[in-house]
Scaffold this motif. Structure first.
Motif, PDB file in Angstrom:
ATOM      1  N   PHE A  21       0.796  -1.220   0.000  1.00 48.45           N
ATOM      2  CA  PHE A  21       0.000   0.000   0.000  1.00 48.45           C
ATOM      3  C   PHE A  21       0.837   1.283   0.000  1.00 48.45           C
ATOM      4  CE2 PHE A  21      -2.479  -3.426   1.850  1.00 48.45           C
ATOM      5  CZ  PHE A  21      -3.597  -3.393   1.042  1.00 48.45           C
ATOM      6  N   ASP A  22       2.141   1.151   0.086  1.00 50.15           N
ATOM      7  CA  ASP A  22       3.009   2.326  -0.050  1.00 50.15           C
ATOM      8  C   ASP A  22       4.245   1.947  -0.875  1.00 50.15           C
ATOM      9  OD1 ASP A  22       4.360   0.738   1.739  1.00 50.15           O
ATOM     10  OD2 ASP A  22       4.926   2.364   3.091  1.00 50.15           O
ATOM     11  N   ALA A  23       3.996   1.171  -1.925  1.00 52.87           N
ATOM     12  CA  ALA A  23       5.095   0.603  -2.722  1.00 52.87           C
ATOM     13  C   ALA A  23       6.006   1.678  -3.291  1.00 52.87           C
ATOM     14  CB  ALA A  23       4.520  -0.267  -3.841  1.00 52.87           C
ATOM     15  N   SER A  24       5.429   2.774  -3.790  1.00 54.72           N
ATOM     16  CA  SER A  24       6.262   3.819  -4.404  1.00 54.72           C
ATOM     17  C   SER A  24       7.201   4.444  -3.377  1.00 54.72           C
ATOM     18  CB  SER A  24       5.371   4.888  -5.039  1.00 54.72           C
ATOM     19  OG  SER A  24       4.517   5.467  -4.079  1.00 54.72           O
ATOM     20  N   LYS A  25       6.710   4.627  -2.148  1.00 51.90           N
ATOM     21  CA  LYS A  25       7.570   5.186  -1.090  1.00 51.90           C
ATOM     22  C   LYS A  25       8.690   4.220  -0.734  1.00 51.90           C
ATOM     23  CE  LYS A  25       4.014   8.073   1.090  1.00 51.90           C
ATOM     24  NZ  LYS A  25       3.236   8.324   2.331  1.00 51.90           N
ATOM     25  N   ARG A  26       8.375   2.954  -0.714  1.00 51.50           N
ATOM     26  CA  ARG A  26       9.409   1.952  -0.411  1.00 51.50           C
ATOM     27  C   ARG A  26      10.503   1.984  -1.473  1.00 51.50           C
ATOM     28  NH1 ARG A  26       8.856  -0.061   4.835  1.00 51.50           N
ATOM     29  NH2 ARG A  26       6.627  -0.252   5.260  1.00 51.50           N
ATOM     30  N   LEU A  27      10.102   2.084  -2.731  1.00 54.37           N
ATOM     31  CA  LEU A  27      11.096   2.141  -3.809  1.00 54.37           C
ATOM     32  C   LEU A  27      11.984   3.370  -3.662  1.00 54.37           C
ATOM     33  CD1 LEU A  27       9.071   1.063  -6.974  1.00 54.37           C
ATOM     34  CD2 LEU A  27      10.768  -0.276  -5.720  1.00 54.37           C
ATOM     35  N   ALA A  28      11.360   4.498  -3.293  1.00 51.97           N
ATOM     36  CA  ALA A  28      12.128   5.729  -3.132  1.00 51.97           C
ATOM     37  C   ALA A  28      13.101   5.620  -1.965  1.00 51.97           C
ATOM     38  CB  ALA A  28      11.174   6.902  -2.920  1.00 51.97           C
ATOM     39  N   PRO A  40      10.539   0.998 -10.348  1.00 53.61           N
ATOM     40  CA  PRO A  40      11.107   2.347 -10.450  1.00 53.61           C
ATOM     41  C   PRO A  40      10.736   2.941 -11.809  1.00 53.61           C
ATOM     42  CG  PRO A  40      12.746   0.781  -9.651  1.00 53.61           C
ATOM     43  CD  PRO A  40      11.570  -0.027 -10.110  1.00 53.61           C
ATOM     44  N   GLY A  41      10.270   4.191 -11.795  1.00 55.34           N
ATOM     45  CA  GLY A  41       9.817   4.798 -13.046  1.00 55.34           C
ATOM     46  C   GLY A  41      10.037   6.283 -13.073  1.00 55.34           C
ATOM     47  N   GLN A  42       9.357   6.943 -14.009  1.00 55.52           N
ATOM     48  CA  GLN A  42       9.583   8.356 -14.238  1.00 55.52           C
ATOM     49  C   GLN A  42       8.436   9.235 -13.748  1.00 55.52           C
ATOM     50  OE1 GLN A  42      12.571   9.270 -15.365  1.00 55.52           O
ATOM     51  NE2 GLN A  42      13.031   7.069 -15.335  1.00 55.52           N
ATOM     52  N   THR A  91       5.773  10.249  -7.729  1.00 50.85           N
ATOM     53  CA  THR A  91       6.160   9.056  -6.973  1.00 50.85           C
ATOM     54  C   THR A  91       7.488   8.445  -7.392  1.00 50.85           C
ATOM     55  OG1 THR A  91       5.028   7.519  -8.466  1.00 50.85           O
ATOM     56  CG2 THR A  91       3.717   8.494  -6.689  1.00 50.85           C
ATOM     57  N   GLY A  92       7.939   8.765  -8.590  1.00 48.59           N
ATOM     58  CA  GLY A  92       9.166   8.124  -9.071  1.00 48.59           C
ATOM     59  C   GLY A  92       8.992   6.649  -9.293  1.00 48.59           C
ATOM     60  N   ALA A  93       7.722   6.225  -9.481  1.00 53.47           N
ATOM     61  CA  ALA A  93       7.433   4.797  -9.629  1.00 53.47           C
ATOM     62  C   ALA A  93       6.476   4.567 -10.789  1.00 53.47           C
ATOM     63  CB  ALA A  93       6.833   4.252  -8.341  1.00 53.47           C
ATOM     64  N   PHE A  94       6.412   3.304 -11.191  1.00 54.78           N
ATOM     65  CA  PHE A  94       5.552   2.921 -12.315  1.00 54.78           C
ATOM     66  C   PHE A  94       4.778   1.672 -11.918  1.00 54.78           C
ATOM     67  CE2 PHE A  94       5.316   0.027 -16.082  1.00 54.78           C
ATOM     68  CZ  PHE A  94       4.272   0.685 -16.734  1.00 54.78           C
ATOM     69  N   TYR A  95       3.451   1.758 -11.940  1.00 53.02           N
ATOM     70  CA  TYR A  95       2.601   0.614 -11.631  1.00 53.02           C
ATOM     71  C   TYR A  95       2.195  -0.068 -12.936  1.00 53.02           C
ATOM     72  CZ  TYR A  95       2.173   2.014  -6.742  1.00 53.02           C
ATOM     73  OH  TYR A  95       2.437   2.322  -5.426  1.00 53.02           O
ATOM     74  N   THR A  96       2.338  -1.370 -12.956  1.00 48.29           N
ATOM     75  CA  THR A  96       2.093  -2.111 -14.202  1.00 48.29           C
ATOM     76  C   THR A  96       0.634  -2.520 -14.394  1.00 48.29           C
ATOM     77  OG1 THR A  96       2.605  -4.215 -13.101  1.00 48.29           O
ATOM     78  CG2 THR A  96       4.438  -3.040 -14.170  1.00 48.29           C
ATOM     79  N   GLY A  97      -0.232  -2.111 -13.503  1.00 50.69           N
ATOM     80  CA  GLY A  97      -1.641  -2.455 -13.625  1.00 50.69           C
ATOM     81  C   GLY A  97      -2.096  -3.383 -12.516  1.00 50.69           C
ATOM     82  N   THR A  98      -3.398  -3.418 -12.287  1.00 54.52           N
ATOM     83  CA  THR A  98      -3.962  -4.210 -11.203  1.00 54.52           C
ATOM     84  C   THR A  98      -4.063  -5.683 -11.598  1.00 54.52           C
ATOM     85  OG1 THR A  98      -5.260  -2.313 -10.475  1.00 54.52           O
ATOM     86  CG2 THR A  98      -5.932  -4.473  -9.662  1.00 54.52           C
ATOM     87  N   ARG A  99      -3.639  -6.516 -10.703  1.00 55.84           N
ATOM     88  CA  ARG A  99      -3.724  -7.956 -10.909  1.00 55.84           C
ATOM     89  C   ARG A  99      -5.079  -8.452 -10.427  1.00 55.84           C
ATOM     90  NH1 ARG A  99      -1.428 -11.968 -13.735  1.00 55.84           N
ATOM     91  NH2 ARG A  99       0.639 -11.042 -13.322  1.00 55.84           N
ATOM     92  N   GLY A 100      -5.731  -9.275 -11.199  1.00 57.35           N
ATOM     93  CA  GLY A 100      -7.014  -9.853 -10.787  1.00 57.35           C
ATOM     94  C   GLY A 100      -6.841 -10.804  -9.627  1.00 57.35           C
ATOM     95  N   MET A 101      -7.940 -11.135  -8.990  1.00 60.54           N
ATOM     96  CA  MET A 101      -7.889 -12.009  -7.822  1.00 60.54           C
ATOM     97  C   MET A 101      -7.617 -13.460  -8.232  1.00 60.54           C
ATOM     98  SD  MET A 101     -10.981 -10.506  -5.489  1.00 60.54           S
ATOM     99  CE  MET A 101     -10.896  -8.823  -4.855  1.00 60.54           C
TER     100      MET A 101
END
Length: 567
Positions: free
Chosen positions: A98-105, A148-150, A154-164
């Protein structure tokens, strides 16, 4: 591919295991030869874990992250690149989703983070490594990742939501791996995911859809545990009985196939239990199942504010009904620090739950989990909590830090003197001298602090003497009764080699005891008060004649582990 992919679990204790990493491993069946699961504990030295990881020379390491181990993981992230500069580092689990971008930073050494349920995502990720296409370009096509992204913010890149994940698609890893790997560990089992309730403090409320593993799979898997006479299986379903048909099928199966050994633990909502469900429970062997019931609070404003749906009257009625069966351990939970719950309100909640007489009463403290609605409302509720995991409450708009600390002390008293089950007869006497159960535990906490026992913790065997000293100081009028109830409580559990200093002098009955002793492995004692009747003022009245009581240690109660008593 050079090196293996390591799935790393860092558990709170050695007896715990991590079903998440084994679920990921078993799901990635196509690539299992390239994956290795390793487990450590938070009590191991960081240097020891680091050295072991280094010795395995992996290509990629994926850590399973929770509030209890994230500090260890982050320490390792600081040092792993120094000794394994070419290794790819990944995180996953509820603490980082839930805070993945902050963790990457915060940790530039990370290659990425798996967000949400990880079975399918991890399998595809491992496929990239095995095929030699482990690079950002290929990772970006895998849903469920934070890389890590541009992004400017956030400096992060989310690749999309994974289904259940379809739970039926996850292999039964206990059978595939063998139970030897889990020897002396708690066996965790999952028959459903998600929760129908929306409790604001819980991450399960985010997953709004309850998914069930098919009974065609579940029942044979439970039979596997029964065949191997596993000591305990702990269901990790968030609300096991939210689907009545599913729960009933499992409970009926366990009733019909009971092996006389295995115990099954379930977390349930007591207020939705039906008469049909309880009729099945009534037939069960003592110790076949145990129930954990989250009450959390009896303050109706609090219950409404945390978005909890609960009928307190039904909770009380159903807990009482199950208790009347005498065969099922019930564990009830309270949470301190919830909105609208001040110190006085929490006392009422405590007393109202205590009167249900659960086998254990867990006094917990609010944890403001990342991603929860409680985190969103923290400012409005003026919640102050620890910055580091487990993010436990320090104070709120309704309860002060000082009051939280008082409750911490009372929590320890409840754990030592109620949940331990060591002082049942004695607590029945002590309760009669206090206005409420909470007042009793509060006085015990005061006594503990006065005598510095929170710092110099008494040994388990000495706690009986501590309780005797407490009674002598706070209620000398019943100290002679307490002398005998403590002796009774002590011998229910322990076949002591030496007599406690507070115990009644048995010299006048020495010959009688010798004549009545049947088995030297048992214990025979004498009482002048009816300590085995643990209700009301009857316990205060001396007996007209001394009572001889035999404690049989070869025949113990399967729920309490107390010795069988005969008069």
């Amino acid at each position: 591919m050079k090196g293996k992919i390591l799935l790393v679990a860092i558990n709170a204790k050695y007896i715990h295991s991590n079903p998440a990493v084994y679920s990921l491993y078993s799901y990635a069946k196509e690539w299992r030869e390239s994956i290795e699961v390793v487990e450590y504990t938070i009590n191991q030295k960081q240097e020891e874990i680091l050295a072991d990881l280094y010795g395995r020379q992996p290509k990629m390491i994926a850590f399973s992250c929770y509030i209890w181990n994230i500090h260890v993981v982050e320490e390792l992230l600081s040092d792993i690149p120094k000794v394994l500069p070419d290794v790819d580092l990944w995180l996953g689990g509820p603490e980082v989703s839930f805070d993945a971008s902050k963790r990457l930073a915060s940790h530039p050494c990370l290659t990425g983070i798996v967000v949400g349920e990880g079975e399918e995502t991890f399998a595809e990720l491992v496929g990239c490594y095995v095929k030699g296409s482990a690079n950002p370009e290929h990772f970006s096509h895998i849903a469920g990742l934070c890389l890590p992204g541009q992004d400017r913010e956030t400096g992060a890149f989310y690749t999309g939501t994974r289904g259940m994940t379809d739970l039926d698609s996850i292999p039964f890893f206990y059978e595939e791996l063998g139970l030897e790997r889990f020897e002396n560990r708690i066996i965790y089992y999952e028959s459903s995911r998600g929760c129908p309730f929306r409790c604001s403090y819980c991450l399960s409320s985010i997953d709004k859809q309850v998914r069930l593993r098919s009974l065609d799979l579940v029942l044979p898997e439970l039979q596997f545990f029964l065949n191997h006479k596993v000591k305990q299986v702990k269901f990790i379903d968030r609300t096991f009985n939210c689907n009545r048909e599913h729960a009933m099928a499992i409970w009926k199966y366990l009733l019909e196939h009971d092996n006389g050994v295995t115990n099954f633990h379930f977390e349930v909502a007591a207020d939705i239990m039906t008469e049909e469900e309880m009729s099945v429970i009534k037939q069960m062997r003592p110790g076949l199942i145990q129930l954990e019931i989250g009450v959390q609070s009896t303050n109706r404003d609090t219950i409404a504010e945390i978005r909890r749906v609960m009928d307190l009257d039904k909770v009380h009625k159903n807990v009482d009904t199950v208790k009347s069966f005498g065969n099922t351990h019930q564990h009830l939970d309270l949470i301190a620090g919830l909105p609208y719950e001040d110190y006085e309100s929490f006392q009422r909640s405590f007393n109202e739950v205590f009167v249900m007489r659960p086998d254990q009463l867990q006094l917990g403290f609010l944890k403001v989990l990342k991603g929860s609605h409680m985190e969103e409302m923290a400012e409005a509720y003026e919640i102050r909590h620890h910055s580091a995991p487990p993010y436990e409450v320090l104070s709120t708009k309704w309860i002060s830090y000082e009051e939280i600390q008082k409750l911490k002390q009372i929590e320890e008293m409840v754990e030592l003197f109620y949940n331990s089950g060591q002082f049942t007869a004695t607590l029945a006497v002590l309760e009669t001298r206090f206005e409420t159960p909470f007042a009793m535990f509060s006085a015990m906490a005061e006594f503990y602090e006065k005598h510095d026992y929170y710092v110099h913790v008494p040994a388990r065997s000495y706690r009986y003497s501590v309780v005797f000293a407490f009674a002598a100081e706070y209620m000398p009028e019943v100290v002679e009764v307490v002398r005998q109830t403590l002796t009774y409580d002590l011998y229910l559990r322990e076949n002591c080699k030496s007599r406690a200093e507070f115990a009644l002098d048995l010299t006048p009955w020495k010959d009688d005891i010798r004549e009545r002793t049947v088995d030297k492995q048992d214990h025979m004692d004498v009482f002048t008060y009816p300590v085995w009747e643990q209700t009301g003022e009857q316990i205060m009245q001396p007996l007209p004649e001394p009572a001889f009581v035999r404690f049989c240690y070869s025949d113990r109660d399967p729920l309490t582990h107390n010795a069988r008593v005969s008069h």
